[in-house]
Design a protein around this motif. Structure first.
Motif, PDB file in Angstrom:
ATOM      1  N   VAL A   1       0.878  -1.170   0.000  1.00  9.01           N
ATOM      2  CA  VAL A   1       0.000   0.000   0.000  1.00  9.01           C
ATOM      3  C   VAL A   1       0.918   1.223   0.000  1.00  9.01           C
ATOM      4  CG1 VAL A   1      -1.823   1.234   1.229  1.00  9.01           C
ATOM      5  CG2 VAL A   1      -1.754  -1.267   1.302  1.00  9.01           C
ATOM      6  N   PHE A   2       0.961   1.965  -1.111  1.00  8.74           N
ATOM      7  CA  PHE A   2       1.965   3.010  -1.318  1.00  8.74           C
ATOM      8  C   PHE A   2       1.284   4.354  -1.562  1.00  8.74           C
ATOM      9  CE2 PHE A   2       5.179   5.518  -3.287  1.00  8.74           C
ATOM     10  CZ  PHE A   2       6.423   4.937  -3.049  1.00  8.74           C
ATOM     11  N   GLY A   3       1.676   5.379  -0.822  1.00  9.07           N
ATOM     12  CA  GLY A   3       1.160   6.719  -1.070  1.00  9.07           C
ATOM     13  C   GLY A   3       1.183   7.605   0.165  1.00  9.07           C
ATOM     14  N   ASP A   4       1.078   8.882  -0.040  1.00 10.23           N
ATOM     15  CA  ASP A   4       1.106   9.855   1.043  1.00 10.23           C
ATOM     16  C   ASP A   4      -0.138   9.688   1.919  1.00 10.23           C
ATOM     17  OD1 ASP A   4       1.843  11.973   2.604  1.00 10.23           O
ATOM     18  OD2 ASP A   4       2.004  13.420   0.968  1.00 10.23           O
ATOM     19  N   GLY A   5       0.075   9.581   3.236  1.00 11.65           N
ATOM     20  CA  GLY A   5      -1.042   9.469   4.163  1.00 11.65           C
ATOM     21  C   GLY A   5      -1.597   8.067   4.328  1.00 11.65           C
ATOM     22  N   LYS A   6      -0.912   7.070   3.787  1.00  8.05           N
ATOM     23  CA  LYS A   6      -1.461   5.712   3.799  1.00  8.05           C
ATOM     24  C   LYS A   6      -1.403   5.025   5.170  1.00  8.05           C
ATOM     25  CE  LYS A   6      -2.855   5.388  -0.426  1.00  8.05           C
ATOM     26  NZ  LYS A   6      -4.294   5.266  -0.720  1.00  8.05           N
ATOM     27  N   LEU A   7      -0.751   5.620   6.159  1.00  7.12           N
ATOM     28  CA  LEU A   7      -0.788   5.035   7.495  1.00  7.12           C
ATOM     29  C   LEU A   7      -2.236   4.922   7.988  1.00  7.12           C
ATOM     30  CD1 LEU A   7       0.755   3.929   9.943  1.00  7.12           C
ATOM     31  CD2 LEU A   7       0.863   6.280  10.835  1.00  7.12           C
ATOM     32  N   ALA A   8      -3.088   5.794   7.481  1.00  7.88           N
ATOM     33  CA  ALA A   8      -4.501   5.763   7.870  1.00  7.88           C
ATOM     34  C   ALA A   8      -5.177   4.441   7.496  1.00  7.88           C
ATOM     35  CB  ALA A   8      -5.245   6.936   7.210  1.00  7.88           C
ATOM     36  N   ALA A   9      -4.559   3.704   6.568  1.00  2.13           N
ATOM     37  CA  ALA A   9      -5.142   2.428   6.134  1.00  2.13           C
ATOM     38  C   ALA A   9      -4.805   1.286   7.090  1.00  2.13           C
ATOM     39  CB  ALA A   9      -4.638   2.082   4.730  1.00  2.13           C
ATOM     40  N   LEU A  10      -3.975   1.545   8.114  1.00  2.00           N
ATOM     41  CA  LEU A  10      -3.508   0.461   8.988  1.00  2.00           C
ATOM     42  C   LEU A  10      -4.646  -0.324   9.653  1.00  2.00           C
ATOM     43  CD1 LEU A  10      -1.256  -1.138  10.315  1.00  2.00           C
ATOM     44  CD2 LEU A  10      -1.005   0.703  11.998  1.00  2.00           C
ATOM     45  N   PRO A  11      -5.649   0.325  10.270  1.00  2.00           N
ATOM     46  CA  PRO A  11      -6.727  -0.466  10.889  1.00  2.00           C
ATOM     47  C   PRO A  11      -7.419  -1.397   9.900  1.00  2.00           C
ATOM     48  CG  PRO A  11      -6.835   1.821  11.624  1.00  2.00           C
ATOM     49  CD  PRO A  11      -5.821   1.772  10.504  1.00  2.00           C
ATOM     50  N   ALA A  12      -7.662  -0.900   8.690  1.00  2.00           N
ATOM     51  CA  ALA A  12      -8.326  -1.721   7.675  1.00  2.00           C
ATOM     52  C   ALA A  12      -7.440  -2.878   7.227  1.00  2.00           C
ATOM     53  CB  ALA A  12      -8.710  -0.860   6.469  1.00  2.00           C
ATOM     54  N   GLU A  13      -6.126  -2.631   7.186  1.00  2.00           N
ATOM     55  CA  GLU A  13      -5.205  -3.688   6.762  1.00  2.00           C
ATOM     56  C   GLU A  13      -5.102  -4.784   7.824  1.00  2.00           C
ATOM     57  OE1 GLU A  13      -3.927  -4.093   3.773  1.00  2.00           O
ATOM     58  OE2 GLU A  13      -4.932  -2.256   3.129  1.00  2.00           O
ATOM     59  N   ILE A  14      -5.175  -4.402   9.096  1.00  2.00           N
ATOM     60  CA  ILE A  14      -5.207  -5.409  10.174  1.00  2.00           C
ATOM     61  C   ILE A  14      -6.465  -6.259  10.038  1.00  2.00           C
ATOM     62  CG2 ILE A  14      -5.450  -5.725  12.673  1.00  2.00           C
ATOM     63  CD1 ILE A  14      -3.677  -3.244  13.029  1.00  2.00           C
ATOM     64  N   GLU A  15      -7.568  -5.587   9.774  1.00  2.00           N
ATOM     65  CA  GLU A  15      -8.847  -6.281   9.596  1.00  2.00           C
ATOM     66  C   GLU A  15      -8.784  -7.235   8.406  1.00  2.00           C
ATOM     67  OE1 GLU A  15     -12.944  -4.276   9.073  1.00  2.00           O
ATOM     68  OE2 GLU A  15     -12.141  -3.495  10.978  1.00  2.00           O
ATOM     69  N   LYS A  16      -8.133  -6.797   7.344  1.00  2.00           N
ATOM     70  CA  LYS A  16      -8.019  -7.600   6.125  1.00  2.00           C
ATOM     71  C   LYS A  16      -7.277  -8.905   6.391  1.00  2.00           C
ATOM     72  CE  LYS A  16      -6.922  -6.970   1.229  1.00  2.00           C
ATOM     73  NZ  LYS A  16      -8.305  -7.036   0.763  1.00  2.00           N
ATOM     74  N   LEU A  17      -6.377  -8.893   7.373  1.00  5.19           N
ATOM     75  CA  LEU A  17      -5.636 -10.103   7.753  1.00  5.19           C
ATOM     76  C   LEU A  17      -6.472 -11.031   8.627  1.00  5.19           C
ATOM     77  CD1 LEU A  17      -2.087  -8.675   8.634  1.00  5.19           C
ATOM     78  CD2 LEU A  17      -2.754  -9.935   6.573  1.00  5.19           C
ATOM     79  N   GLY A  18      -7.640 -10.556   9.051  1.00  4.51           N
ATOM     80  CA  GLY A  18      -8.467 -11.338   9.954  1.00  4.51           C
ATOM     81  C   GLY A  18      -7.969 -11.278  11.384  1.00  4.51           C
ATOM     82  N   ALA A  19      -7.152 -10.254  11.695  1.00  4.08           N
ATOM     83  CA  ALA A  19      -6.574 -10.114  13.035  1.00  4.08           C
ATOM     84  C   ALA A  19      -7.374  -9.115  13.865  1.00  4.08           C
ATOM     85  CB  ALA A  19      -5.115  -9.667  12.932  1.00  4.08           C
ATOM     86  N   GLN A  20      -7.224  -9.235  15.192  1.00  2.00           N
ATOM     87  CA  GLN A  20      -7.957  -8.349  16.104  1.00  2.00           C
ATOM     88  C   GLN A  20      -7.091  -7.761  17.203  1.00  2.00           C
ATOM     89  OE1 GLN A  20     -11.004 -11.102  17.442  1.00  2.00           O
ATOM     90  NE2 GLN A  20     -12.466 -10.351  15.908  1.00  2.00           N
ATOM     91  N   ARG A  21      -5.906  -8.374  17.439  1.00  2.00           N
ATOM     92  CA  ARG A  21      -5.062  -7.928  18.548  1.00  2.00           C
ATOM     93  C   ARG A  21      -3.616  -7.775  18.062  1.00  2.00           C
ATOM     94  NH1 ARG A  21      -6.869  -7.942  23.415  1.00  2.00           N
ATOM     95  NH2 ARG A  21      -4.857  -8.436  24.388  1.00  2.00           N
ATOM     96  N   ALA A  22      -3.292  -6.584  17.600  1.00  2.00           N
ATOM     97  CA  ALA A  22      -1.963  -6.331  17.042  1.00  2.00           C
ATOM     98  C   ALA A  22      -0.993  -5.879  18.135  1.00  2.00           C
ATOM     99  CB  ALA A  22      -2.038  -5.265  15.956  1.00  2.00           C
ATOM    100  N   LEU A  23       0.200  -6.474  18.149  1.00  2.00           N
ATOM    101  CA  LEU A  23       1.282  -5.978  18.993  1.00  2.00           C
ATOM    102  C   LEU A  23       2.097  -4.994  18.166  1.00  2.00           C
ATOM    103  CD1 LEU A  23       2.905  -6.082  21.654  1.00  2.00           C
ATOM    104  CD2 LEU A  23       4.283  -7.905  20.607  1.00  2.00           C
ATOM    105  N   VAL A  24       2.158  -3.743  18.621  1.00  2.00           N
ATOM    106  CA  VAL A  24       2.886  -2.695  17.897  1.00  2.00           C
ATOM    107  C   VAL A  24       4.342  -2.703  18.350  1.00  2.00           C
ATOM    108  CG1 VAL A  24       3.057  -0.220  17.476  1.00  2.00           C
ATOM    109  CG2 VAL A  24       0.798  -1.306  17.618  1.00  2.00           C
ATOM    110  N   LEU A  25       5.259  -2.757  17.394  1.00  2.00           N
ATOM    111  CA  LEU A  25       6.693  -2.818  17.683  1.00  2.00           C
ATOM    112  C   LEU A  25       7.377  -1.526  17.268  1.00  2.00           C
ATOM    113  CD1 LEU A  25       7.389  -6.335  16.067  1.00  2.00           C
ATOM    114  CD2 LEU A  25       6.754  -5.864  18.451  1.00  2.00           C
ATOM    115  N   SER A  26       8.370  -1.116  18.074  1.00  2.00           N
ATOM    116  CA  SER A  26       9.183   0.050  17.709  1.00  2.00           C
ATOM    117  C   SER A  26      10.511  -0.024  18.448  1.00  2.00           C
ATOM    118  CB  SER A  26       8.458   1.356  18.066  1.00  2.00           C
ATOM    119  OG  SER A  26       8.571   1.638  19.457  1.00  2.00           O
ATOM    120  N   THR A  27      11.404   0.889  18.113  1.00  2.00           N
ATOM    121  CA  THR A  27      12.624   1.082  18.896  1.00  2.00           C
ATOM    122  C   THR A  27      12.297   2.009  20.063  1.00  2.00           C
ATOM    123  OG1 THR A  27      13.254   3.008  17.594  1.00  2.00           O
ATOM    124  CG2 THR A  27      14.081   0.857  16.849  1.00  2.00           C
TER     125      THR A  27
END
Length: 354
Positions: free
Chosen positions: A15-41
């Protein structure tokens, strides 16, 4: 052109484009997932917290201890969080350190992962995982570690410091340079490699001159995506082997190591891969690939000496020994004398032997 080849496309949704982080909830849903662990440094923990708030109930929690070179001990700490929070997918925010951690978790659990890269490293497009244990970095290839979805949002790269933009961009170019002469290269990947090098070579000076230049940033991210596909689709050789040895053994910063080594490894292999290096030079708009890479590194103020990023001179012998320890394919044969000389020049910051 090589007329015998195998081409296999890797199944990643991009998913490529300016502002596409907004698509993250929908992309999690598309995977059939409900409980995402967010990783960072640790440095991006605040941002991870903001993303977690946006995800709301789709976020199981945050693990913000991702570390360079993916130490196994850090992965085991993250695994405790995965089990405790009953996460059913992971979201990696950031560069190679975070995405590597996501891959290490996926390898051990089979959980799907979404990568949201903020650098140009390209790891997000590969089924390759590098891990460090007891000071030794090893790599493996497994379809389990390939992210299911990658979200490229140019706005997330605007805060990438110019120095890191430069080294991360050269790191990406290294994937494409090696793909051009890879033993398993093919016409599609070669097209992507040349286009990726050209896009980054054109974009990086603009990014360094004005880090807020969205057009230059988008061009750089596009080039990095192509170079990442190259890394995932073709075997790597001398350059990546040396960088893994140097990074894992001396705890050198990943992107800086790649940036410093690239002109030297390209120069080393150029005599035995003239057609490939002609394509790389053409993408750089240079007469000679090594000179073109060296000049680009100077123009974008990238480091050009291993001694400047923490490698001791006493480590040259050890690095040479480790680089030759396990045989691997390379277009030009490897000898102790030649590899030692290459590493010494890179350590001292001398121009490549073009």
């Amino acid at each position: 052109m090589k007329h015998e080849f195998i081409y296999e496309a890797l199944p990643t949704r991009v998913v490529f484009g300016d502002g596409k982080l907004a698509a993250l909830p929908a992309e999690i849903e598309k995977l059939g997932a409900q409980r995402a662990l967010v990783l960072s440094t640790p440095a991006q923990a605040d941002w991870a917290g903001e993303v977690a708030k946006v995800l709301g109930q789709k976020c199981a929690g945050i693990f913000s201890q991702a570390t360079m070179h993916t130490p196994v001990e850090v992965t085991l700490q993250a695994m405790e969080q995965v089990k405790k929070l009953e996460a059913d997918c992971v979201v990696g925010l950031g560069g190679g350190s975070t995405i590597g951690l996501g891959k290490a978790i996926a390898l051990r659990t089979g959980l799907p992962q979404i990568a949201v890269p903020t650098t140009y490293a390209g790891s997000e497009m590969t089924p390759i995982l590098g891990q460090t244990e007891n000071g030794i970095k090893t790599t493996l290839r497994d379809a389990l570690v390939l992210p299911k979805t990658v979200i490229y949002d140019v706005s997330l790269t605007l805060s990438l410091p110019p120095a890191l933009s430069a080294t991360s961009g050269l790191n990406a170019m290294a994937h494409a340079v090696e793909a051009l002469y890879a033993q398993d290269r093919n016409p599609i990947v070669s097209l992507m490699a040349e286009e990726g090098i050209a896009a980054l070579a054109q974009a990086l000076p603009g990014v360094i001159a004005d880090p807020q230049d969205r057009q230059a940033r988008a061009q750089a991210q596009y080039g990095a995506w192509l170079c990442g596909i190259c890394l995932g689709s073709a075997g790597m050789a001398l350059h990546h082997k040396l960088c893994h040895v140097l990074g894992g053994t001396f705890d050198l910063p990943h992107a800086e190591t790649h940036a410093i080594m690239l002109p030297h490894t390209a120069a080393y292999n150029a005599p035995e891969a003239p057609q490939a290096m002609h394509r790389a030079a053409r993408a750089l708009k240079a007469d000679n690939v090594a000179e073109g890479l060296w000049a680009l590194a100077e123009r974008i103020k990238a480091p050009r000496a291993l001694k400047d990023i923490g490698m001791p001179e006493s480590g040259i012998d050890k690095a040479t020994e480790l680089a030759l320890k396990n045989p691997y394919w390379n277009p030009r044969p490897l000898t102790d004398k030649d590899i030692r000389a290459l590493i010494r020049r890179a350590w001292a910051g001398e121009a490549p032997l073009a």
